[in-house]
Design a protein around this motif. Structure first.
Motif, PDB file in Angstrom:
ATOM      1  N   CYS A  97      44.338  40.925  45.432  1.00 51.39           N
ATOM      2  CA  CYS A  97      45.248  41.894  45.214  1.00 51.39           C
ATOM      3  C   CYS A  97      45.897  42.421  46.352  1.00 51.39           C
ATOM      4  CB  CYS A  97      44.516  42.692  44.299  1.00 51.39           C
ATOM      5  SG  CYS A  97      45.541  44.165  43.996  1.00 51.39           S
ATOM      6  N   CYS A 133      44.653  46.562  46.234  1.00 44.63           N
ATOM      7  CA  CYS A 133      43.195  46.954  46.196  1.00 44.63           C
ATOM      8  C   CYS A 133      42.382  46.163  47.302  1.00 44.63           C
ATOM      9  CB  CYS A 133      42.590  47.423  45.052  1.00 44.63           C
ATOM     10  SG  CYS A 133      42.322  46.002  44.260  1.00 44.63           S
ATOM     11  N   CYS A 157      46.024  43.313  40.762  1.00 48.93           N
ATOM     12  CA  CYS A 157      45.096  43.101  39.775  1.00 48.93           C
ATOM     13  C   CYS A 157      45.406  44.241  38.474  1.00 48.93           C
ATOM     14  CB  CYS A 157      43.810  43.256  40.122  1.00 48.93           C
ATOM     15  SG  CYS A 157      43.527  45.116  40.508  1.00 48.93           S
ATOM     16  N   CYS A 187      45.157  47.821  39.375  1.00 48.95           N
ATOM     17  CA  CYS A 187      46.130  48.395  40.184  1.00 48.95           C
ATOM     18  C   CYS A 187      47.448  48.489  39.264  1.00 48.95           C
ATOM     19  CB  CYS A 187      46.326  47.528  41.435  1.00 48.95           C
ATOM     20  SG  CYS A 187      45.267  47.643  42.718  1.00 48.95           S
TER      21      CYS A 187
HETATM   22 ZN   LIG Z   1      44.225  45.635  42.794  1.00 48.95          ZN
END
Ligand SMILES: [Zn+2]
Ligand SMILES: [Zn+2]
Length: 236
Positions: free
Chosen positions: A50, A53, A63, A66
Motif C-alpha cells: 500500500c 501505510c 489498502c 487507507c
Molecule cells: Zn494502507
C-alpha cells in the motif's frame, strides 16, 4: 564456491541481532550480516504494498484501511518488515529487557528501507513517550531508533513532540475510540521553540499498528507548519 579473496575479506563477525558467530564481510549490508536463523525469522515487506501505510498488499494501490480512513496529514509510511513472532520477540527484548544495543541494527534496516523507498526527509523526529512511561522504562525505544536513522542518513534529529496525555492500551478499542483517545495527546515541546518547522519531517516509531498515533503526530507537526510528514516504522 568462494574465490580466495572472498574468503580473505569475509572475516568472522557476530550477528548483530543474536550475537552468534558467522562469517560476513564487516562492510556487508545489514541483511548480509545477519545469521541465517535470524534472517529466516524476518520477513521484509516488498512491493507490491500500500503506497500510504506500507503494508503488503496484492496490488500497488491503497489498502482497504487507507481507503476508509485516510490521514490528511501523514503523507506516507514505510515499514521494514512484517510483525511476525521473531520481530515481536526482538521488540520485547529491546523495549522491556533493556537490550538497547538493538537500536543499531534495527535503525540500520530502517534507514536502508527509507532510502530505497525514495523518501528524502530533512529532519527526523519520533513518537514521544508520556513522561510517566518514560520514567518507568528509562528510555524511549522510538527515540533510540530515530537517532540511529538520523545518524545513518546524516540528518538532524529534532525532539519537537511531547505527549501530554498518557494513552491507555489500544488493542481492544474501536478505531473511533482510539482516535478520540489520541486526539490532542501530543503537542510541540516548549524546548522546540526556534526550530524551523517548515521542513519535510520524518516521524520514527517502532511498530505501525493502526497508524492512529503516527497520524496524530503528523497532525501536530502539520499544524506547526511542517511542509510534509512521512513516517518510518521497523515493523508493520
Ligand atoms: Zn494502507
Ligand atoms: Zn542471529
Amino acid at each position: 564456491m568462494r574465490r580466495w579473496w572472498e574468503k580473505w575479506i569475509a572475516a568472522p563477525g557476530l550477528c548483530p541481532l543474536c550475537g552468534s558467530v558467522h562469517s560476513a564481510a564487516v562492510w556487508a549490508g545489514i541483511w548480509d550480516r545477519l545469521c541465517s536463523s535470524c534472517k529466516a525469522g524476518l520477513h521484509q515487506i516488498r512491493p507490491p504494498c500500500c503506497p500510504l501505510c506500507g503494508r503488503s498488499w496484492p496490488v500497488p494501490s491503497l489498502c482497504g484501511d487507507c481507503l476508509r480512513h485516510r490521514s490528511r496529514d501523514l503523507e506516507r509510511n514505510v515499514g521494514v518488515l512484517r510483525y511476525t513472532s521473531f520481530p515481536k520477540e526482538l521488540m520485547r527484548l529491546f523495549k522491556y529487557r533493556g537490550r538497547e544495543v538493538l537500536a543499531e541494527p534495527l535503525g540500520e534496516m530502517m534507514a536502508e528501507a527509507l532510502f530505497a523507498a525514495g523518501i528524502r526527509p530533512e529532519v527526523v523526529t519520533y513518537v514521544p513517550l508520556h513522561p510517566d512511561r518514560m520514567q518507568q522504562r528509562g528510555f524511549n525505544q522510538s527515540e533510540l531508533l530515530a537517532r540511529e536513522v538520523a545518524r545513518r542518513l546524516n540528518l538532524p534529529l529534532g525532539s519537537v513532540l511531547e505527549r501530554i496525555r498518557p494513552t491507555p492500551p489500544q488493542s481492544r478499542r474501536s478505531r473511533r475510540e482510539r482516535m478520540s483517545a489520541l486526539s490532542g495527546a501530543f503537542r510541540l515541546n516548549p524546548r522546540s521553540a526556534g526550530t524551523a518547522m517548515d521542513k519535510k519531517w520524518l516521524v520514527v516509531d517502532d511498530v505501525y499498528t493502526t497508524g492512529s498515533t503516527l497520524a496524530e503526530c503528523a497532525k501536530t507537526l502539520k499544524a506547526a507548519g511542517a511542509k510534509q510528514v512521512c513516517s518510518l516504522t521497523w515493523a508493520r
